[in-house]
Design a protein around this motif. Structure first.
Motif, PDB file in Angstrom:
ATOM      1  N   VAL A  45     -13.952  -2.185   2.116  1.00  0.00           N
ATOM      2  CA  VAL A  45     -13.180  -2.930   1.120  1.00  0.00           C
ATOM      3  C   VAL A  45     -11.897  -2.161   0.842  1.00  0.00           C
ATOM      4  N   TYR A  46     -10.772  -2.871   0.942  1.00  0.00           N
ATOM      5  CA  TYR A  46      -9.467  -2.247   0.776  1.00  0.00           C
ATOM      6  C   TYR A  46      -8.641  -3.013  -0.248  1.00  0.00           C
ATOM      7  N   ILE A  47      -7.833  -2.285  -0.968  1.00  0.00           N
ATOM      8  CA  ILE A  47      -6.862  -2.852  -1.899  1.00  0.00           C
ATOM      9  C   ILE A  47      -5.497  -2.509  -1.309  1.00  0.00           C
ATOM     10  N   MET A  48      -4.649  -3.536  -1.145  1.00  0.00           N
ATOM     11  CA  MET A  48      -3.355  -3.321  -0.499  1.00  0.00           C
ATOM     12  C   MET A  48      -2.246  -3.992  -1.304  1.00  0.00           C
ATOM     13  N   LEU A  64      -6.927  -8.001  -1.927  1.00  0.00           N
ATOM     14  CA  LEU A  64      -8.276  -7.514  -1.716  1.00  0.00           C
ATOM     15  C   LEU A  64      -8.675  -7.886  -0.299  1.00  0.00           C
ATOM     16  N   ALA A  65      -8.868  -6.889   0.568  1.00  0.00           N
ATOM     17  CA  ALA A  65      -9.240  -7.130   1.966  1.00  0.00           C
ATOM     18  C   ALA A  65     -10.664  -6.635   2.198  1.00  0.00           C
ATOM     19  N   PHE A  66     -11.425  -7.409   2.979  1.00  0.00           N
ATOM     20  CA  PHE A  66     -12.820  -7.068   3.231  1.00  0.00           C
ATOM     21  C   PHE A  66     -13.280  -7.765   4.500  1.00  0.00           C
ATOM     22  N   GLU A  67     -14.430  -7.328   5.009  1.00  0.00           N
ATOM     23  CA  GLU A  67     -14.987  -7.910   6.227  1.00  0.00           C
ATOM     24  C   GLU A  67     -15.667  -9.237   5.915  1.00  0.00           C
ATOM     25  N   LYS A  69     -17.217 -13.015   7.945  1.00  0.00           N
ATOM     26  CA  LYS A  69     -18.047 -13.318   9.111  1.00  0.00           C
ATOM     27  C   LYS A  69     -17.301 -13.116  10.425  1.00  0.00           C
ATOM     28  N   HIS A  70     -15.989 -13.331  10.410  1.00  0.00           N
ATOM     29  CA  HIS A  70     -15.206 -13.282  11.643  1.00  0.00           C
ATOM     30  C   HIS A  70     -14.115 -12.210  11.612  1.00  0.00           C
ATOM     31  N   GLY A  71     -14.352 -11.130  10.893  1.00  0.00           N
ATOM     32  CA  GLY A  71     -13.375 -10.048  10.837  1.00  0.00           C
ATOM     33  C   GLY A  71     -12.785  -9.879   9.451  1.00  0.00           C
ATOM     34  N   LEU A  72     -11.713  -9.115   9.379  1.00  0.00           N
ATOM     35  CA  LEU A  72     -11.086  -8.789   8.105  1.00  0.00           C
ATOM     36  C   LEU A  72     -10.425 -10.022   7.499  1.00  0.00           C
ATOM     37  N   ILE A  73     -10.752 -10.316   6.264  1.00  0.00           N
ATOM     38  CA  ILE A  73     -10.153 -11.407   5.504  1.00  0.00           C
ATOM     39  C   ILE A  73      -9.832 -10.873   4.124  1.00  0.00           C
ATOM     40  N   GLY A  74      -9.319 -11.694   3.261  1.00  0.00           N
ATOM     41  CA  GLY A  74      -9.055 -11.248   1.911  1.00  0.00           C
ATOM     42  C   GLY A  74      -8.431 -12.316   1.058  1.00  0.00           C
ATOM     43  N   GLN A  75      -8.028 -11.895  -0.111  1.00  0.00           N
ATOM     44  CA  GLN A  75      -7.425 -12.810  -1.059  1.00  0.00           C
ATOM     45  C   GLN A  75      -6.586 -12.042  -2.059  1.00  0.00           C
TER      46      GLN A  75
END
Length: 100
Positions: A45-48, A64-67, A69-75
């Motif tokens: 989990v990453y904050i960017m 907010l980036a996170f893994e 089902k199909h790779g890194l996603i976020g919102q």
């Protein structure tokens, strides 16, 4: 792509959330010119300050980036939410949005 010189995540938020500056994660490393932080206690989990495409987030928000089902996603995530939410709260946000 221009390097992001605008920082919306201030030092008090970094300290309160326990964020750690990071450059790990292959997809996260591929986003140049932004600060990327690991969120403590949540693996992957990453904050960017930019989204996954390198677009700067609007003032008062972060990404907010996170893994998923199909790779890194976020919102997008309001800075205020980051300040006032613990790991369990962020985990709930992630679980409700991890189908990507």
């Amino acid at each position: 792509m221009k390097e992001n010189k605008t920082f919306h995540i201030d030092e008090s938020t970094i300290k309160k959330a326990g964020l750690q500056l990071s450059d790990e994660g292959n997809q996260v490393q591929a986003i140049p010119g932004t600060r990327k932080f690991k969120y403590p206690g949540l693996e992957g989990v990453y904050i960017m300050e930019q989204d996954l495409y390198g677009n700067a987030m609007p003032e008062g928000s972060c990404f907010l980036a996170f893994e998923g089902k199909h790779g890194l996603i976020g919102q997008p995530l309001p800075i205020e939410t980051l300040r006032n939410t613990d790991a369990a709260g962020l985990q709930k946000i992630i679980e409700s949005n991890s189908n990507g």
